[in-house]
Write a protein that holds these residues in place. Structure first.
Motif, mmCIF file in Angstrom:
data_model
loop_
_atom_site.group_PDB
_atom_site.id
_atom_site.type_symbol
_atom_site.label_atom_id
_atom_site.label_comp_id
_atom_site.label_asym_id
_atom_site.label_seq_id
_atom_site.Cartn_x
_atom_site.Cartn_y
_atom_site.Cartn_z
ATOM 1 N N TYR A 51 -83.199 -23.925 -66.843
ATOM 2 C CA TYR A 51 -81.967 -23.253 -67.287
ATOM 3 C C TYR A 51 -80.976 -23.175 -66.138
ATOM 4 N N THR A 52 -79.707 -23.030 -66.491
ATOM 5 C CA THR A 52 -78.723 -22.727 -65.460
ATOM 6 C C THR A 52 -79.008 -21.295 -64.984
ATOM 7 N N PRO A 53 -78.574 -20.929 -63.779
ATOM 8 C CA PRO A 53 -78.829 -19.564 -63.300
ATOM 9 C C PRO A 53 -78.287 -18.490 -64.255
ATOM 10 N N THR A 55 -77.843 -18.688 -67.522
ATOM 11 C CA THR A 55 -78.663 -18.642 -68.732
ATOM 12 C C THR A 55 -79.958 -17.881 -68.466
#
Length: 75
Positions: A51-53, A55
């Protein structure tokens, strides 16, 4: 492969908390061309998926929230 419901057809809509019916499963989700979706149980969300940070922070906060606790208890 099942066809998508006609525009405006509410017979295939997803169950909302408090509504009778069943929860949606992977095959119930109709998405656009070229897209992919995976429905993941909550206890597997943070098991190392990329995941992106932002998210990851959002999911962590939501899973710890009273709202998620209430929704999960409602089934």
């Amino acid at each position: 492969m099942a066809s998508a419901p006609a525009a405006g057809d509410q017979s295939q809509r997803f169950r909302r908390p408090g509504e009778p019916g069943r929860a949606a499963a992977g095959p119930d989700v109709v998405i656009g061309e070229g897209a992919a979706i995976v429905l993941v149980p909550a206890d597997e969300l943070l098991d190392g998926r990329p995941y992106t940070p932002g998210t990851a922070r959002l999911l962590t906060r939501f899973l710890a929230s009273p709202e998620y606790t209430r929704l999960a208890a409602a089934g």
